[in-house]
Scaffold this motif. Sequence first.
Motif, PDB file in Angstrom:
ATOM      1  N   UNK A 217       0.841  -1.194   0.000  1.00  0.00           N
ATOM      2  CA  UNK A 217       0.000   0.000   0.000  1.00  0.00           C
ATOM      3  C   UNK A 217       0.879   1.248   0.000  1.00  0.00           C
ATOM      4  N   UNK A 218       0.533   2.200  -0.840  1.00  0.00           N
ATOM      5  CA  UNK A 218       1.182   3.505  -0.840  1.00  0.00           C
ATOM      6  C   UNK A 218       0.293   4.459  -0.052  1.00  0.00           C
ATOM      7  N   UNK A 219       0.878   5.077   0.984  1.00  0.00           N
ATOM      8  CA  UNK A 219       0.117   5.962   1.868  1.00  0.00           C
ATOM      9  C   UNK A 219       0.891   7.266   2.030  1.00  0.00           C
ATOM     10  N   UNK A 220       0.245   8.373   1.655  1.00  0.00           N
ATOM     11  CA  UNK A 220       0.870   9.685   1.828  1.00  0.00           C
ATOM     12  C   UNK A 220       0.889  10.059   3.303  1.00  0.00           C
ATOM     13  N   UNK A 221       1.998  10.650   3.723  1.00  0.00           N
ATOM     14  CA  UNK A 221       2.080  11.162   5.095  1.00  0.00           C
ATOM     15  C   UNK A 221       1.231  12.425   5.191  1.00  0.00           C
ATOM     16  N   UNK A 222       0.802  12.767   6.395  1.00  0.00           N
ATOM     17  CA  UNK A 222      -0.110  13.894   6.585  1.00  0.00           C
ATOM     18  C   UNK A 222       0.536  15.250   6.365  1.00  0.00           C
ATOM     19  N   UNK A 223       1.817  15.366   6.629  1.00  0.00           N
ATOM     20  CA  UNK A 223       2.440  16.677   6.538  1.00  0.00           C
ATOM     21  C   UNK A 223       2.992  16.933   5.135  1.00  0.00           C
ATOM     22  N   UNK A 224       3.124  18.216   4.809  1.00  0.00           N
ATOM     23  CA  UNK A 224       3.672  18.644   3.528  1.00  0.00           C
ATOM     24  C   UNK A 224       5.020  19.307   3.779  1.00  0.00           C
ATOM     25  N   UNK A 225       6.009  18.953   2.966  1.00  0.00           N
ATOM     26  CA  UNK A 225       7.339  19.547   3.104  1.00  0.00           C
ATOM     27  C   UNK A 225       7.324  20.995   2.622  1.00  0.00           C
ATOM     28  N   UNK A 226       8.387  21.718   2.884  1.00  0.00           N
ATOM     29  CA  UNK A 226       8.474  23.130   2.504  1.00  0.00           C
ATOM     30  C   UNK A 226       8.310  23.342   1.005  1.00  0.00           C
ATOM     31  N   UNK A 227       8.755  22.358   0.199  1.00  0.00           N
ATOM     32  CA  UNK A 227       8.639  22.508  -1.260  1.00  0.00           C
ATOM     33  C   UNK A 227       7.256  22.104  -1.778  1.00  0.00           C
ATOM     34  N   UNK A 228       6.328  21.755  -0.869  1.00  0.00           N
ATOM     35  CA  UNK A 228       4.958  21.427  -1.264  1.00  0.00           C
ATOM     36  C   UNK A 228       4.703  19.968  -1.561  1.00  0.00           C
TER      37      UNK A 228
END
Length: 150
Positions: free
Chosen positions: A31-42
């Motif tokens: 499963x590919x799961x995006x983490x909740x936070x966004x890095x500075x570059x978006x």
Amino acid sequence: MNHVVLIGRLTKDPELRYIPGTGTPVATFTLAIDREYTKKDGTKETDFIPIEVIGKSAEFCANYMSKGRLVAVQGNLRVDRYQTQSGENRTFTKVSSRSVQALDSNRGKSENPYVESHQGSQQGFEPSFEPTQGLDPNGFQAIDDDDIPF
């Protein structure tokens, strides 16, 4: 308590095998799961979680799930320990599951199956769920709400 609930997309079609001797079906996928936070570059980082499904759910996964499908998985965390041929100790962490649910329809299909199966025959036709006047095919007569005594 060891309980895991994940929602993500399959990175490839599930692989199905059967345990020798018992014949129990086992499906594996990631499963590919995006983490909740966004890095500075978006951008967001993505975790790739190995999943192992056992039992009837494994056959369901192999038959009806494919790459890109959004699914929910319930299970528990398992840490397998093993030793390589060179004598190194290794660990492998995975989610062992007995319950998997598809959260989206089959990819590539229209949201309205009527439109897909009847394309071109009646352009712009949308089925109506309003009762027709008079008798319906089952022999019941439509009545007005004002005629109901309660």
